[in-house]
Design a protein around this motif. Structure first.
Motif, mmCIF file in Angstrom:
data_model
loop_
_atom_site.group_PDB
_atom_site.id
_atom_site.type_symbol
_atom_site.label_atom_id
_atom_site.label_comp_id
_atom_site.label_asym_id
_atom_site.label_seq_id
_atom_site.Cartn_x
_atom_site.Cartn_y
_atom_site.Cartn_z
ATOM 1 N N GLU A 103 59.378 62.014 27.814
ATOM 2 C CA GLU A 103 60.693 62.562 28.175
ATOM 3 C C GLU A 103 61.214 61.929 29.463
ATOM 4 N N ARG A 130 62.401 58.463 28.535
ATOM 5 C CA ARG A 130 63.656 58.590 27.792
ATOM 6 C C ARG A 130 64.812 58.919 28.743
ATOM 7 N N THR A 131 64.590 59.838 29.660
ATOM 8 C CA THR A 131 65.630 60.218 30.620
ATOM 9 C C THR A 131 65.958 59.067 31.560
ATOM 10 N N TYR A 188 61.828 50.394 24.311
ATOM 11 C CA TYR A 188 62.207 51.400 23.313
ATOM 12 C C TYR A 188 61.164 51.470 22.203
ATOM 13 N N ILE A 237 61.353 55.285 21.152
ATOM 14 C CA ILE A 237 62.675 55.805 21.521
ATOM 15 C C ILE A 237 63.739 55.033 20.756
ATOM 16 N N ASN A 238 64.648 55.757 20.129
ATOM 17 C CA ASN A 238 65.758 55.137 19.429
ATOM 18 C C ASN A 238 66.782 54.696 20.475
ATOM 19 N N THR A 271 70.392 56.676 19.902
ATOM 20 C CA THR A 271 70.493 58.123 20.095
ATOM 21 C C THR A 271 69.598 58.642 21.223
ATOM 22 N N PHE A 272 68.691 57.815 21.696
ATOM 23 C CA PHE A 272 67.722 58.171 22.744
ATOM 24 C C PHE A 272 66.856 59.364 22.345
ATOM 25 N N THR A 273 66.540 59.449 21.065
ATOM 26 C CA THR A 273 65.604 60.465 20.602
ATOM 27 C C THR A 273 64.228 59.826 20.475
ATOM 28 N N ILE A 274 63.205 60.636 20.675
ATOM 29 C CA ILE A 274 61.831 60.170 20.574
ATOM 30 C C ILE A 274 61.326 60.489 19.172
ATOM 31 N N ASP A 275 60.793 59.488 18.484
ATOM 32 C CA ASP A 275 60.235 59.679 17.147
ATOM 33 C C ASP A 275 58.810 60.205 17.299
ATOM 34 N N LYS A 276 58.691 61.525 17.436
ATOM 35 C CA LYS A 276 57.395 62.140 17.706
ATOM 36 C C LYS A 276 56.457 62.052 16.501
#
Length: 157
Positions: free
Chosen positions: A93, A96-97, A116, A121-122, A125-130
């Protein structure tokens, strides 16, 4: 020894939980372009880069900052600088931030695309593919167990 990294709209702050003070702060406007740094070999292609030093499991991030009129390379692994870094739960996180802050507050700063990919990290969209991250960790753990079992089998025999 600071123990918490805070990333917000002002920049990156290193907060010491023991005495309640901010140890160091890097505002977004102090981020600099890589061209202003003195290079000994070929200049890097991106302003924000990362490497994984030998004998380490964590990437070290490097980027130039302007401090007192001089551009210096700053580095951070986003581990919080405490004794149990392997338990630092929100590292993904923080990364990502950090990347989102650069894209939002300093769009002129370039980021190495491998960052990335390495941290799932996308970049759009800055989402993490957990799910993908967990899948890789499980496969890695199973592979270690398999290797350990094979070594035990051949050593005991």
């Amino acid at each position: 020894m600071f123990t918490t990294t805070i990333i917000d709209e002002k920049g990156i702050h290193y907060f010491n939980k023991f005495n309640g003070r901010i140890v160091k702060g890097i505002p977004w406007n102090s981020f600099a372009k890589r061209e202003k740094l003195k290079h000994y070999f070929e200049p890097p292609k991106y302003d924000v880069t990362s490497i994984r030093p030998s004998k380490s499991f964590y990437d070290q991030f490097y980027w130039p900052v302007m401090i007192d009129g001089k551009v210096i390379a700053h580095n951070d692994a986003f581990l919080g600088r405490h004794f149990f870094v392997m338990l630092y739960a929100n590292r993904a996180e923080l990364i990502r931030t950090f990347l989102l802050g650069i894209k939002h507050y300093r769009p002129d700063i370039t980021i190495d695309p491998i960052i990335y990919t390495d941290h799932y990290i996308n970049p759009e969209t800055f989402t993490i593919d957990k799910k993908q991250r967990l899948k890789v960790e499980i496969i890695g753990g199973l592979l270690c167990i398999l290797i350990f079992a094979l070594l035990c089998y051949f050593i005991v025999e």
